[in-house]
Design a protein around this motif. Structure first.
Motif, PDB file in Angstrom:
ATOM      1  N   MET A   1      49.989  37.456  30.705  1.00 12.86           N
ATOM      2  CA  MET A   1      50.236  36.064  31.036  1.00 12.86           C
ATOM      3  C   MET A   1      49.494  35.183  30.061  1.00 12.86           C
ATOM      4  N   THR A  93      54.123  29.613  38.175  1.00 12.99           N
ATOM      5  CA  THR A  93      53.344  30.779  37.781  1.00 12.99           C
ATOM      6  C   THR A  93      54.159  32.047  37.998  1.00 12.99           C
ATOM      7  N   PRO A  94      53.756  33.151  37.383  1.00 11.65           N
ATOM      8  CA  PRO A  94      54.289  34.444  37.802  1.00 11.65           C
ATOM      9  C   PRO A  94      53.595  34.836  39.118  1.00 11.65           C
ATOM     10  N   HIS A  96      50.920  36.541  41.159  1.00  9.48           N
ATOM     11  CA  HIS A  96      49.565  36.892  40.736  1.00  9.48           C
ATOM     12  C   HIS A  96      48.600  36.872  41.914  1.00  9.48           C
ATOM     13  N   ARG A 151      52.970  33.197  44.233  1.00  9.43           N
ATOM     14  CA  ARG A 151      53.394  32.443  43.055  1.00  9.43           C
ATOM     15  C   ARG A 151      53.565  31.002  43.509  1.00  9.43           C
ATOM     16  N   VAL A 177      43.224  33.971  37.328  1.00  4.38           N
ATOM     17  CA  VAL A 177      44.127  35.074  37.658  1.00  4.38           C
ATOM     18  C   VAL A 177      43.452  36.412  37.376  1.00  4.38           C
ATOM     19  N   VAL A 180      48.562  39.858  37.133  1.00  7.06           N
ATOM     20  CA  VAL A 180      49.943  39.427  37.236  1.00  7.06           C
ATOM     21  C   VAL A 180      50.742  40.649  37.684  1.00  7.06           C
TER      22      VAL A 180
END
Length: 188
Positions: A1, A93-94, A96, A151, A177, A180
């Motif tokens: 990420m 965001t992804p 995570h 997310r 984070v 991910v």
């Protein structure tokens, strides 16, 4: 990420933000368990959300390519950080999780959050979506790992700004984070 962009030099801190940081320091210095600390910090943060004098104009600036992280304060001993995240429409965001306890409060706009649970699936694992939440201006949520997989995105047509307090030094780490997730995800 890729770490969201951060300003090279922190803009001046507002008087309101300085007071919030002082209050957070007192709560963190109590040495309570992470979930209790997150609860106390959330109570402190709630009273400042939406206040026009919390952030400077520079701290409200977004980035057209991705959500933008503005580190507002990092405690010298690494005990906590305060960050403003600016989300333009469609940014997110992804999936995570985080390195530490976290409190988020929506300062402006609305953030959409999908929460997940990690479940074993034979020799590997998968994610199961367990809840969709719309966090609106003035709303606060907090968590402490484990079980903080989610997310976040701005699904609205207007910018959103949220204030995040992490129990870690984000200025040193570059991000809050921990991991991910690129696992299969069952959606709601």
């Amino acid at each position: 990420m890729t770490t969201p962009t951060a300003a090279a030099a922190a803009p001046p801190i507002t008087d309101r933000l300085r007071g919030l940081v002082d209050d957070i320091r007192e709560a963190v210095d109590r040495g309570l368990p992470p979930d209790t600390t997150a609860y106390l910090v959330g109570e402190l943060l709630a009273g400042h959300l939406g206040a026009p004098d919390l952030l400077t104009d520079a701290q409200r600036a977004g980035d057209p390519d991705r959500y933008r992280q503005h580190v507002l304060h990092a405690e010298p001993d690494g005990g906590f950080s305060v960050v403003a995240l600016v989300w333009l429409p469609g940014q997110g965001t992804p999936i995570h999780d985080h390195v530490s306890w976290c409190v988020t409060g929506v300062h402006e706009g609305t953030e959409s959050e999908r929460r997940y649970r990690l479940v074993p699936d034979g020799p590997s694992a998968r994610l199961v979506a367990v809840e969709d939440v719309a966090n609106r201006q003035g709303e606060v949520c907090g968590f402490a790992p484990p079980g903080d997989i989610h997310r976040v995105r701005n699904a609205s047509s207007a910018p959103a700004i949220s204030i995040h307090v992490y129990g870690a030094d984000v200025s040193r780490l570059g991000t809050s984070v921990r991991r991910v997730y690129r696992l299969p995800a069952d959606e709601l």
